[in-house]
Design a protein around this motif. Structure first.
Motif, mmCIF file in Angstrom:
data_model
loop_
_atom_site.group_PDB
_atom_site.id
_atom_site.type_symbol
_atom_site.label_atom_id
_atom_site.label_comp_id
_atom_site.label_asym_id
_atom_site.label_seq_id
_atom_site.Cartn_x
_atom_site.Cartn_y
_atom_site.Cartn_z
ATOM 1 N N ASP A 167 0.802 -1.219 0.000
ATOM 2 C CA ASP A 167 0.000 0.000 0.000
ATOM 3 C C ASP A 167 0.837 1.273 0.000
ATOM 4 O OD1 ASP A 167 -2.687 -1.296 2.068
ATOM 5 O OD2 ASP A 167 -2.261 -1.527 -0.046
ATOM 6 N N PHE A 189 -6.667 5.413 -4.528
ATOM 7 C CA PHE A 189 -6.322 4.667 -3.318
ATOM 8 C C PHE A 189 -6.799 5.417 -2.084
ATOM 9 C CE2 PHE A 189 -3.370 3.685 0.142
ATOM 10 C CZ PHE A 189 -3.585 2.326 0.215
ATOM 11 N N ASP A 190 -7.514 4.718 -1.239
ATOM 12 C CA ASP A 190 -8.012 5.286 0.005
ATOM 13 C C ASP A 190 -7.659 4.338 1.149
ATOM 14 O OD1 ASP A 190 -9.281 6.521 2.083
ATOM 15 O OD2 ASP A 190 -11.308 6.348 1.252
ATOM 16 N N PRO A 191 -6.606 4.658 1.929
ATOM 17 C CA PRO A 191 -6.174 3.740 2.988
ATOM 18 C C PRO A 191 -7.211 3.567 4.092
ATOM 19 C CG PRO A 191 -4.994 5.815 3.146
ATOM 20 C CD PRO A 191 -5.804 5.871 1.877
ATOM 21 N N ARG A 225 -0.729 3.526 -11.525
ATOM 22 C CA ARG A 225 -1.338 2.361 -10.869
ATOM 23 C C ARG A 225 -1.918 1.414 -11.917
ATOM 24 N NH1 ARG A 225 -3.354 5.776 -6.884
ATOM 25 N NH2 ARG A 225 -5.372 5.889 -7.921
ATOM 26 N N GLY A 265 -0.171 3.230 -3.086
ATOM 27 C CA GLY A 265 -0.920 4.426 -2.733
ATOM 28 C C GLY A 265 -0.252 5.718 -3.155
ATOM 29 N N SER A 266 1.068 5.680 -3.313
ATOM 30 C CA SER A 266 1.779 6.901 -3.692
ATOM 31 C C SER A 266 1.795 7.123 -5.207
ATOM 32 C CB SER A 266 3.215 6.856 -3.166
ATOM 33 O OG SER A 266 3.932 5.815 -3.812
#
Length: 172
Positions: A77, A163-165, A88, A81-82
């Motif tokens: 992640d 991306f949403d952690p 992606r 995520g970065s």
């Protein structure tokens, strides 16, 4: 028709979870029997250890094939995520392509090995090894199919959400 298909898929997913629960329960009770017989009655037995190992093997691969959804898969992640949306998407396509190629190349050797193992049986339970290892063939085929769909969705530009952690979870 779409509702019936979704309902059937949901029902099949629940049955796959039931199989996973049964494997876990079998493992647990075999482990308890092993502890009780070894330490309380001083009568160690081997079949409980063998059963636990077989159940663990099947549980991990069965779960990966039928229970774990794509969004529940483990990812890096911090790296993923970065990345930007386009990057992606490229990463997903390259990863899917790599896994499809690797699993497809290895599949004939895997099938050959599993079918060859019919000559051996497990020590205590006497289960043929081709049956014990057959779950890996199913795992490999399912992984190829899953990666085809994941790669296809990335090519179509769908399924690559921002991306949403905070949405990461255990699937529960």
């Amino acid at each position: 028709m779409a509702f019936e298909t979704a309902s059937l898929c949901s029902w099949l997913h629940k049955r796959a979870e039931d199989v996973s629960v049964a494997l876990m329960a079998t493992m647990f009770f075999a482990f308890l029997a092993q502890i009780i017989l070894r330490y309380l009655t001083d009568f160690p037995i081997g079949w409980t250890s063998e059963l636990t190992i077989v159940c663990w093997l099947w549980l991990v691969l069965w779960g990966a094939v039928f229970v774990v959804r794509d969004e529940e898969e483990i990812r890096f992640d911090l790296i993923y995520g970065s990345l930007g949306r386009r990057t992606r998407r490229v990463v997903v396509m390259l990863t899917s392509l790599s896994l499809i190629v690797l699993y497809t190349i290895s599949l004939p050797a895997v099938v050959d090995y599993v079918t060859f193992m019919k000559v051996q049986r497990s020590d205590y339970l006497g289960i043929r090894f081709d049956f014990l290892f057959s779950i890996y063939v199913l795992f490999a085929v399912a992984t190829i199919i899953r990666q085809i769909f994941i790669g296809w969705n990335a090519i179509r530009r769908s399924g690559i959400d921002a991306f949403d952690p905070t949405k990461a979870g255990s699937g529960i």
